[in-house]
Scaffold this active site. Structure first.
Site, PDB file in Angstrom:
ATOM      1  CD1 TRP A 169      -3.325   8.398   3.791  1.00 25.43           C
ATOM      2  CD2 TRP A 169      -3.789   5.901   5.047  1.00 25.43           C
ATOM      3  NE1 TRP A 169      -3.966   8.307   5.341  1.00 25.43           N
ATOM      4  CE2 TRP A 169      -3.946   7.088   6.000  1.00 25.43           C
ATOM      5  CE3 TRP A 169      -3.469   4.864   5.533  1.00 25.43           C
ATOM      6  CZ2 TRP A 169      -4.381   7.110   7.008  1.00 25.43           C
ATOM      7  CZ3 TRP A 169      -4.192   4.477   6.541  1.00 25.43           C
ATOM      8  CH2 TRP A 169      -4.146   5.464   7.708  1.00 25.43           C
TER       9      TRP A 169
ATOM     10  CB  SER B 291      -1.280   0.293   1.159  1.00 19.26           C
ATOM     11  OG  SER B 291      -1.953   1.217   0.986  1.00 19.26           O
ATOM     12  CB  CYS B 292       2.402   3.634  -1.595  1.00 15.67           C
ATOM     13  SG  CYS B 292       1.321   3.660  -3.404  1.00 15.67           S
ATOM     14  N   GLY B 293       0.542   5.613  -0.832  1.00 16.24           N
ATOM     15  CA  GLY B 293      -0.849   7.014  -1.007  1.00 16.24           C
ATOM     16  C   GLY B 293      -1.530   6.194  -1.780  1.00 16.24           C
TER      17      GLY B 293
END
Length: 283
Positions: free
Chosen positions: A267, A238-240
């Site tokens: 996110w 996952s990330c932004g």
């Protein structure tokens, strides 16, 4: 191919093969507003000869309110087919700094059934600095039919993530900066809370590369394990907004870890909702 990863190639390898039939080069550069770089304008001014430009915003799902959402296989096939890319090509993707948005393009091609896809070590910035061939000439494109073979099992949904946070059935590896992960830095998108999913581990994408090049396997393994991620168990990245999460996916796959998925909403989706649990602090 680069000696330590089956998914990267070096500039010498690519330069020797420029113009070869069946080799397709893709400029997959994309930047955050804070980076103050215009990917399309840079491509128009100079790119590797024969490269086509992949626009991450144009290739995303037009019906999703979230940024850079993976499109349907049909939309993807239509877009890359219009770029003159076939699923049988050997595809080399690059971005400016070498290890920012290129892994996302690599992941998208793989999840759509292309496995002869590689990332250029060091990216275009290093290619240009070394005085290698560049051009401003538009690449001649002959559209073709791209046959997508979508692997839905490699993509995690919001419902999947709710269950994973509840049960701990998979590890969550978050590629954002330590400050964003801990909630000490604000999120770049309005209306998105700070922090991370309960149980997530922080493996910043920037720690996986040096000078725009993926670390060696030994160093990658240390970064991943130091983040508290067990390579013998499933991982969701996952990330932004789903872009740099693919850098962790690339690192995992390089280390032979194949039981992984990417949380495409990342996110922006999780932190933008009011009913999802959020934690702050380092872990």
């Amino acid at each position: 191919m680069a000696e330590d990863s089956p998914f990267t190639i070096d500039a010498d390898w690519l330069q020797k093969r420029l113009g070869e039939p069946g080799l397709t080069i893709v400029d997959a550069s994309w930047y955050l507003p804070a980076q103050k770089r215009d990917a399309r304008a840079e491509y128009d001014a100079a790119h590797i000869p024969g490269a086509r430009f992949l626009d991450h915003d144009a290739i995303s799902d037009p019906d999703s309110p979230l940024p850079h959402t993976l499109p349907s296989p049909q939309h993807f096939a239509q877009y890359v087919g219009a770029m003159g890319i076939s699923a049988d090509d050997t595809i080399v993707v690059y971005d400016g700094p070498g290890f920012f948005s290129a892994p996302r393009a690599w992941w998208m091609f793989r999840v759509m059934g292309v496995f002869q896809v590689y990332i250029l070590d060091g990216g275009f910035d290093r290619w240009k600095a070394a005085g290698r061939p560049v051009t401003a000439e538009p690449t001649k494109i002959a559209p073709c039919v791209f046959h997508a073979d979508f692997d839905a099992a490699r993509v995690a949904s919001l419902a999947d993530m709710r269950r994973i946070v509840e049960t701990g059935e998979s590890q969550i590896a978050d590629a954002r900066s330590p400050g964003r992960f801990a909630g000490t830095e604000p999120e770049p998108r309005a209306g998105v809370r700070s922090g991370h999913m309960p149980g997530a581990r922080n493996a910043p994408f920037s720690a996986l590369a040096e000078d725009g090049e993926l670390l060696s396997k030994d160093r990658l393994r240390k970064v991943i394990e130091d983040a508290g991620i067990d390579l013998s168990k499933p991982v969701v990245t996952s990330c932004g907004s789903g872009v740099t999460a693919a850098a962790i996916t690339l690192a995992l796959e390089t280390l032979g870890h194949t039981d992984n998925r990417l949380y495409d909403g990342s996110w922006t989706e999780w932190g933008g909702l009011g009913d999802t649990p959020v934690e702050t602090g380092k872990d």
